[in-house]
Design a protein around this motif. Sequence first.
Motif, PDB file in Angstrom:
ATOM      1  N   ILE A  99       0.847  -1.194   0.000  1.00  0.00           N
ATOM      2  CA  ILE A  99       0.000   0.000   0.000  1.00  0.00           C
ATOM      3  C   ILE A  99       0.883   1.245   0.000  1.00  0.00           C
ATOM      4  CG2 ILE A  99      -1.855  -1.201   1.199  1.00  0.00           C
ATOM      5  CD1 ILE A  99      -1.115   0.334   3.730  1.00  0.00           C
ATOM      6  N   SER A 100       0.291   2.405  -0.187  1.00  0.00           N
ATOM      7  CA  SER A 100       1.085   3.634  -0.247  1.00  0.00           C
ATOM      8  C   SER A 100       1.659   3.974   1.125  1.00  0.00           C
ATOM      9  CB  SER A 100       0.223   4.801  -0.737  1.00  0.00           C
ATOM     10  OG  SER A 100      -0.700   5.206   0.255  1.00  0.00           O
ATOM     11  N   ALA A 101       2.851   4.563   1.117  1.00  0.00           N
ATOM     12  CA  ALA A 101       3.512   4.938   2.372  1.00  0.00           C
ATOM     13  C   ALA A 101       2.691   5.973   3.134  1.00  0.00           C
ATOM     14  CB  ALA A 101       4.911   5.478   2.084  1.00  0.00           C
ATOM     15  N   GLY A 102       2.025   6.874   2.403  1.00  0.00           N
ATOM     16  CA  GLY A 102       1.222   7.898   3.061  1.00  0.00           C
ATOM     17  C   GLY A 102       0.035   7.309   3.805  1.00  0.00           C
ATOM     18  N   THR A 103      -0.627   6.344   3.178  1.00  0.00           N
ATOM     19  CA  THR A 103      -1.765   5.684   3.821  1.00  0.00           C
ATOM     20  C   THR A 103      -1.317   4.943   5.070  1.00  0.00           C
ATOM     21  OG1 THR A 103      -2.915   5.434   1.707  1.00  0.00           O
ATOM     22  CG2 THR A 103      -3.604   3.981   3.513  1.00  0.00           C
ATOM     23  N   LEU A 104      -0.196   4.221   4.956  1.00  0.00           N
ATOM     24  CA  LEU A 104       0.313   3.462   6.095  1.00  0.00           C
ATOM     25  C   LEU A 104       0.753   4.408   7.214  1.00  0.00           C
ATOM     26  CD1 LEU A 104       0.985   0.624   7.173  1.00  0.00           C
ATOM     27  CD2 LEU A 104       3.258   0.860   6.144  1.00  0.00           C
ATOM     28  N   HIS A 105       1.355   5.522   6.852  1.00  0.00           N
ATOM     29  CA  HIS A 105       1.802   6.515   7.842  1.00  0.00           C
ATOM     30  C   HIS A 105       0.612   7.066   8.626  1.00  0.00           C
ATOM     31  CE1 HIS A 105       4.219   9.753   9.551  1.00  0.00           C
ATOM     32  NE2 HIS A 105       3.308  10.620   9.137  1.00  0.00           N
ATOM     33  N   PHE A 106      -0.454   7.424   7.907  1.00  0.00           N
ATOM     34  CA  PHE A 106      -1.649   7.954   8.579  1.00  0.00           C
ATOM     35  C   PHE A 106      -2.266   6.898   9.484  1.00  0.00           C
ATOM     36  CE2 PHE A 106      -6.263   8.506   8.749  1.00  0.00           C
ATOM     37  CZ  PHE A 106      -6.348   9.770   9.299  1.00  0.00           C
ATOM     38  N   ALA A 107      -2.366   5.661   8.989  1.00  0.00           N
ATOM     39  CA  ALA A 107      -2.964   4.574   9.779  1.00  0.00           C
ATOM     40  C   ALA A 107      -2.146   4.289  11.034  1.00  0.00           C
ATOM     41  CB  ALA A 107      -3.078   3.311   8.933  1.00  0.00           C
ATOM     42  N   PHE A 108      -0.821   4.324  10.916  1.00  0.00           N
ATOM     43  CA  PHE A 108       0.048   4.067  12.063  1.00  0.00           C
ATOM     44  C   PHE A 108      -0.122   5.147  13.131  1.00  0.00           C
ATOM     45  CE2 PHE A 108       4.087   4.740  14.310  1.00  0.00           C
ATOM     46  CZ  PHE A 108       4.298   3.477  14.841  1.00  0.00           C
ATOM     47  N   ASN A 109      -0.145   6.404  12.718  1.00  0.00           N
ATOM     48  CA  ASN A 109      -0.297   7.493  13.683  1.00  0.00           C
ATOM     49  C   ASN A 109      -1.667   7.462  14.349  1.00  0.00           C
ATOM     50  OD1 ASN A 109       2.279   8.442  13.093  1.00  0.00           O
ATOM     51  ND2 ASN A 109       1.544   9.788  11.465  1.00  0.00           N
ATOM     52  N   LEU A 110      -2.703   7.142  13.573  1.00  0.00           N
ATOM     53  CA  LEU A 110      -4.046   7.029  14.137  1.00  0.00           C
ATOM     54  C   LEU A 110      -4.112   5.874  15.129  1.00  0.00           C
ATOM     55  CD1 LEU A 110      -6.907   8.222  14.014  1.00  0.00           C
ATOM     56  CD2 LEU A 110      -7.426   6.545  12.218  1.00  0.00           C
ATOM     57  N   PHE A 111      -3.445   4.764  14.785  1.00  0.00           N
ATOM     58  CA  PHE A 111      -3.383   3.611  15.682  1.00  0.00           C
ATOM     59  C   PHE A 111      -2.711   3.986  17.001  1.00  0.00           C
ATOM     60  CE2 PHE A 111      -0.559   0.116  17.140  1.00  0.00           C
ATOM     61  CZ  PHE A 111      -1.534  -0.754  17.628  1.00  0.00           C
ATOM     62  N   MET A 112      -1.598   4.718  16.927  1.00  0.00           N
ATOM     63  CA  MET A 112      -0.908   5.155  18.144  1.00  0.00           C
ATOM     64  C   MET A 112      -1.788   6.046  18.997  1.00  0.00           C
ATOM     65  SD  MET A 112       3.143   5.778  17.878  1.00  0.00           S
ATOM     66  CE  MET A 112       3.017   7.358  17.104  1.00  0.00           C
ATOM     67  N   GLU A 113      -2.537   6.935  18.346  1.00  0.00           N
ATOM     68  CA  GLU A 113      -3.418   7.855  19.066  1.00  0.00           C
ATOM     69  C   GLU A 113      -4.515   7.077  19.810  1.00  0.00           C
ATOM     70  OE1 GLU A 113      -4.142  11.409  20.514  1.00  0.00           O
ATOM     71  OE2 GLU A 113      -2.858  11.388  18.751  1.00  0.00           O
ATOM     72  N   VAL A 114      -5.175   6.169  19.106  1.00  0.00           N
ATOM     73  CA  VAL A 114      -6.243   5.376  19.720  1.00  0.00           C
ATOM     74  C   VAL A 114      -5.690   4.492  20.830  1.00  0.00           C
ATOM     75  CG1 VAL A 114      -7.940   3.543  19.297  1.00  0.00           C
ATOM     76  CG2 VAL A 114      -7.678   5.407  17.652  1.00  0.00           C
ATOM     77  N   LEU A 115      -4.551   3.861  20.565  1.00  0.00           N
ATOM     78  CA  LEU A 115      -3.940   2.991  21.559  1.00  0.00           C
ATOM     79  C   LEU A 115      -3.535   3.781  22.800  1.00  0.00           C
ATOM     80  CD1 LEU A 115      -2.835   0.193  22.330  1.00  0.00           C
ATOM     81  CD2 LEU A 115      -0.699   0.817  21.179  1.00  0.00           C
ATOM     82  N   GLY A 116      -2.937   4.960  22.610  1.00  0.00           N
ATOM     83  CA  GLY A 116      -2.544   5.785  23.746  1.00  0.00           C
ATOM     84  C   GLY A 116      -3.742   6.192  24.586  1.00  0.00           C
ATOM     85  N   CYS A 117      -4.850   6.584  23.926  1.00  0.00           N
ATOM     86  CA  CYS A 117      -6.064   6.963  24.663  1.00  0.00           C
ATOM     87  C   CYS A 117      -6.640   5.773  25.421  1.00  0.00           C
ATOM     88  CB  CYS A 117      -7.101   7.526  23.699  1.00  0.00           C
ATOM     89  SG  CYS A 117      -6.674   9.135  23.008  1.00  0.00           S
ATOM     90  N   TYR A 118      -6.617   4.608  24.797  1.00  0.00           N
ATOM     91  CA  TYR A 118      -7.143   3.416  25.458  1.00  0.00           C
ATOM     92  C   TYR A 118      -6.317   3.053  26.694  1.00  0.00           C
ATOM     93  CZ  TYR A 118      -8.129  -1.520  26.307  1.00  0.00           C
ATOM     94  OH  TYR A 118      -8.427  -2.711  26.916  1.00  0.00           O
ATOM     95  N   LEU A 119      -4.991   3.087  26.542  1.00  0.00           N
ATOM     96  CA  LEU A 119      -4.122   2.762  27.671  1.00  0.00           C
ATOM     97  C   LEU A 119      -4.274   3.796  28.788  1.00  0.00           C
ATOM     98  CD1 LEU A 119      -0.881   1.663  25.776  1.00  0.00           C
ATOM     99  CD2 LEU A 119      -2.550   0.182  26.887  1.00  0.00           C
ATOM    100  N   LEU A 120      -4.419   5.064  28.403  1.00  0.00           N
ATOM    101  CA  LEU A 120      -4.610   6.114  29.400  1.00  0.00           C
ATOM    102  C   LEU A 120      -5.928   5.914  30.155  1.00  0.00           C
ATOM    103  CD1 LEU A 120      -3.601   8.791  30.624  1.00  0.00           C
ATOM    104  CD2 LEU A 120      -4.852   9.985  28.800  1.00  0.00           C
TER     105      LEU A 120
END
Length: 253
Positions: A99-120
Amino acid sequence: MFDVILFFCGNVLLGAVLGAFGGLFGIGGGLIAIPVLGMLYGMDQQLAQGTALVMIAPNVLIGFWRYRQRNSLDLRAASVLGGSAVFVTYLSAWYATVISAGTLHFAFNLFMEVLGCYLLWNVLRRKSLKPARAPLGQRYLPVVGVVGGAVSGFFGVGGGVIAPPALVGFFGMTQTAAQGMALALVSPGAVIALFTYAYAGHVDWKIGIPLAIGGIFSVSAGVALAHKLPERRLRLCFSIALIVLAAWLLLRG
């Protein structure tokens, strides 16, 4: 020649810091390594994830061994988790390379954001994750393995962070035992994912190898700290760091 030595030593030192984080939080060092590689070396998302896996693959193996020394980990359950994750890790890692690097980059950052909120949220609610009812049987462990493997393959990391809450909450494990079992989940998959990214040409070995060397020497110290320092405070700091880093990367584009 001096510049080459300095570059190598700098990456060994970086790998040592990230390896300590990885031992401390189970696999948290990998989550931090990927955006750091992008910022420091201008790597696209696939290259950063593949290069981080050079460090992650040996670190998770050592981390699992160290956690097993300090906890009574069920090797049969560990095998079930790791085995059920392998095939889906390969499939998701392959998809991440096409897949495109831009799509993967956005998905990774969104994943980190959701994961951080969940852990918090888990930290701030001040309640035990252990269920009031009887823990689930081991026949349900492959579900955790498949989900963790899919996340680990697609993002290069992540399965070792999302698995512990499930293992504590649904299977009644202690936090440190769950972190050790999560490392068992990602260990074989990390090797598979590394070869998948490398075959697709998304690995910088000149950076990845010194990172791995530094991590090998520090991951055990991180595991030791995980058994000594206040767990709640550490997880609070880690969650906030993920949220802030992911938000900054999303805004940065």
